[in-house]
Design a protein around this motif. Structure first.
Motif, PDB file in Angstrom:
ATOM      1  N   GLN A 185      39.539  62.442  42.834  1.00  0.00           N
ATOM      2  CA  GLN A 185      38.467  61.729  43.513  1.00  0.00           C
ATOM      3  C   GLN A 185      37.813  62.606  44.565  1.00  0.00           C
ATOM      4  O   GLN A 185      38.499  63.350  45.276  1.00  0.00           O
ATOM      5  CB  GLN A 185      38.991  60.459  44.184  1.00  0.00           C
ATOM      6  N   MET A 199      32.396  57.197  46.253  1.00  0.00           N
ATOM      7  CA  MET A 199      33.573  57.866  45.725  1.00  0.00           C
ATOM      8  C   MET A 199      33.323  58.155  44.250  1.00  0.00           C
ATOM      9  O   MET A 199      32.889  57.277  43.505  1.00  0.00           O
ATOM     10  CB  MET A 199      34.809  56.971  45.883  1.00  0.00           C
ATOM     11  N   ASP A 200      33.573  59.370  43.838  1.00  0.00           N
ATOM     12  CA  ASP A 200      33.394  59.779  42.448  1.00  0.00           C
ATOM     13  C   ASP A 200      34.755  60.165  41.887  1.00  0.00           C
ATOM     14  O   ASP A 200      35.500  60.907  42.529  1.00  0.00           O
ATOM     15  CB  ASP A 200      32.415  60.951  42.376  1.00  0.00           C
ATOM     16  N   THR A 201      35.093  59.634  40.713  1.00  0.00           N
ATOM     17  CA  THR A 201      36.379  59.923  40.085  1.00  0.00           C
ATOM     18  C   THR A 201      36.158  60.686  38.792  1.00  0.00           C
ATOM     19  O   THR A 201      35.413  60.233  37.919  1.00  0.00           O
ATOM     20  CB  THR A 201      37.150  58.620  39.780  1.00  0.00           C
TER      21      THR A 201
END
Length: 152
Positions: free
Chosen positions: A142, A133-135
């Motif tokens: 996200q 997961m990239d925020t």
């Protein structure tokens, strides 16, 4: 994960015990490792996580706790879908503007396979792919990213 094996690592030694489904140790993975001192900044950063504890119980417990002299050897263990054991260590280094963490990887027989340095600290594997997961730091938006893992 499908095998039902349980992996246990000591806090201050790089020894991983592997237990079978009946609870018996059938393998020990031992790797040379130089301990990393726990600094006063590390302790301060850790304790700051509990400053806003509404009950105050955790804050008091951690304030009164005797902190270790060294960091835990392992901060996370996971097994990918090829039965490789990934060990996230406490080792970090800065490369340009990124903080990289060392992962030691062992094959399904407990033999040392590789060491990688990556900015990813949390991810999962499924069908030969790595997911994380990239925020976005500015928007909080996200996204789930998928990576192909290729061993050379």
């Amino acid at each position: 994960q499908d095998s039902g094996l349980l992996y246990h690592c000591f806090n201050n030694k790089y020894i991983i015990e592997v237990y079978d489904t009946s609870g018996k140790i059938f393998r020990k993975i031992d790797r040379p490792y130089e301990s990393i001192p726990l600094t006063s900044k590390d302790v301060k950063d850790y304790l700051e996580k509990y400053v806003n504890d509404p009950s105050g119980v955790l804050k008091k417990a951690f304030r009164d706790m005797e902190m270790p002299k060294v960091k835990n050897v392992v901060t996370k263990m996971l097994v990918d879908d090829e039965c490789k054991l990934w060990i996230r260590t406490s080792e970090k280094k800065r490369v340009e503007d990124k903080i990289l963490t060392a992962f030691d990887i062992f094959d399904s027989n407990g033999q040392y396979y590789a060491r990688i340095w990556t900015e990813f600290t949390s991810f999962i594997f499924k069908k030969g792919k790595l997911y994380r997961m990239d925020t976005d730091q500015e928007t909080g938006y996200q996204t789930l990213k998928r990576y192909k893992v290729v061993w050379k």
